[in-house]
Design a protein around this motif. Structure first.
Motif, PDB file in Angstrom:
ATOM      1  N   ALA A   1       0.935  -3.800  -3.494  1.00  0.00           N
ATOM      2  CA  ALA A   1       0.701  -2.954  -2.320  1.00  0.00           C
ATOM      3  C   ALA A   1       1.904  -2.050  -2.058  1.00  0.00           C
ATOM      4  O   ALA A   1       1.740  -0.871  -1.701  1.00  0.00           O
ATOM      5  N   LEU A   2       3.091  -2.582  -2.243  1.00  0.00           N
ATOM      6  CA  LEU A   2       4.303  -1.767  -2.084  1.00  0.00           C
ATOM      7  C   LEU A   2       4.323  -0.641  -3.104  1.00  0.00           C
ATOM      8  O   LEU A   2       4.620   0.512  -2.768  1.00  0.00           O
ATOM      9  N   PHE A   3       3.986  -0.958  -4.344  1.00  0.00           N
ATOM     10  CA  PHE A   3       3.992   0.076  -5.381  1.00  0.00           C
ATOM     11  C   PHE A   3       2.970   1.165  -5.077  1.00  0.00           C
ATOM     12  O   PHE A   3       3.242   2.360  -5.281  1.00  0.00           O
ATOM     13  N   GLU A   4       1.808   0.774  -4.586  1.00  0.00           N
ATOM     14  CA  GLU A   4       0.792   1.765  -4.227  1.00  0.00           C
ATOM     15  C   GLU A   4       1.324   2.710  -3.152  1.00  0.00           C
ATOM     16  O   GLU A   4       1.094   3.928  -3.208  1.00  0.00           O
ATOM     17  N   GLU A   5       2.056   2.172  -2.192  1.00  0.00           N
ATOM     18  CA  GLU A   5       2.636   3.015  -1.144  1.00  0.00           C
ATOM     19  C   GLU A   5       3.733   3.901  -1.719  1.00  0.00           C
ATOM     20  O   GLU A   5       3.870   5.071  -1.332  1.00  0.00           O
ATOM     21  N   VAL A   6       4.516   3.357  -2.647  1.00  0.00           N
ATOM     22  CA  VAL A   6       5.555   4.147  -3.321  1.00  0.00           C
ATOM     23  C   VAL A   6       4.929   5.332  -4.048  1.00  0.00           C
ATOM     24  O   VAL A   6       5.418   6.463  -3.956  1.00  0.00           O
ATOM     25  N   VAL A   7       3.849   5.089  -4.777  1.00  0.00           N
ATOM     26  CA  VAL A   7       3.198   6.162  -5.533  1.00  0.00           C
ATOM     27  C   VAL A   7       2.680   7.247  -4.595  1.00  0.00           C
ATOM     28  O   VAL A   7       2.819   8.448  -4.873  1.00  0.00           O
TER      29      VAL A   7
END
Length: 205
Positions: A58-64
């Protein structure tokens, strides 16, 4: 009487933490960046990370999402502001040469490099979908110029879109390997020299 806010106040700035997570994923990729790596880079505990961002995916999705509208926004700007496909793609490659080699952050493109050796299907598929969406937008813009007579009627818009997508991906990897901005700008110019010249349809005399 002043009422105290309920709950424990967050002890870190969320946007700063997100930027630090972006740098970690950008440098090391999704798969090899552990939660421990993230908490160390972000300066927070694992419980704080989970409370603020959810899990690693979920963090990576927000980063992207954040990357796409900040560091990665140069392509969208080029397509929004340039009147032709040639102008948009040429500008995109030239600006990519600058972004990919900027010393203030990791080299290359996060959405390209983070997918390397990624064995998490949902993450790999999401990144692939974004890259394919980019190719589709390249193709649509090129086809628009074909229809308008800016390009020969026989131009294969899909193949041309894939050519410039491949150049962009290659520039990202070369930046990771140490290529300079000047070297990548030369790649961009060489790629644009392959652009079809306006003229009659292919195969017609």
């Amino acid at each position: 009487m002043t009422t105290k806010p309920r709950g424990r106040p967050r002890s870190f700035d969320r946007l700063t933490a997100l930027e630090q997570a972006t740098m970690a994923f950008w440098e090391h990729g999704y798969e090899t960046t552990s939660v421990s790596d993230l908490t160390r880079a972000m300066g927070i505990s694992a419980p704080s990370l989970y409370a603020a961002f959810g899990d690693k995916k979920a963090l990576f999705e927000e980063v992207v999402e954040a990357y796409a509208v900040s560091y990665g926004a140069y392509g969208g700007r080029a397509f929004a502001q340039e009147p032709t496909a040639r102008g948009a793609l040429g500008r995109m490659l030239r600006e990519a040469a600058e972004v990919f080699t900027d010393p203030s952050h990791p080299r290359g493109c996060l959405m390209i490099s983070a997918a390397i050796n990624c064995s998490t299907p949902e993450v790999e598929e999401a990144l692939r979908a974004r890259r394919n969406d980019n190719l589709a937008s390249f193709e649509a813009r090129i086809q628009r110029d074909v229809d308008a007579g800016e390009l020969p009627a026989g131009t294969d818009a899909g193949a041309l879109a894939r050519l410039y997508g491949a150049v962009l991906q290659g520039m990202s990897q070369q930046a990771r390997d140490g290529a300079t901005r000047t070297e990548l700008e030369a790649v961009a110019e060489a790629a644009m020299s392959a652009w079809p010249s306006p003229g009659p349809a292919v195969g017609r005399s």
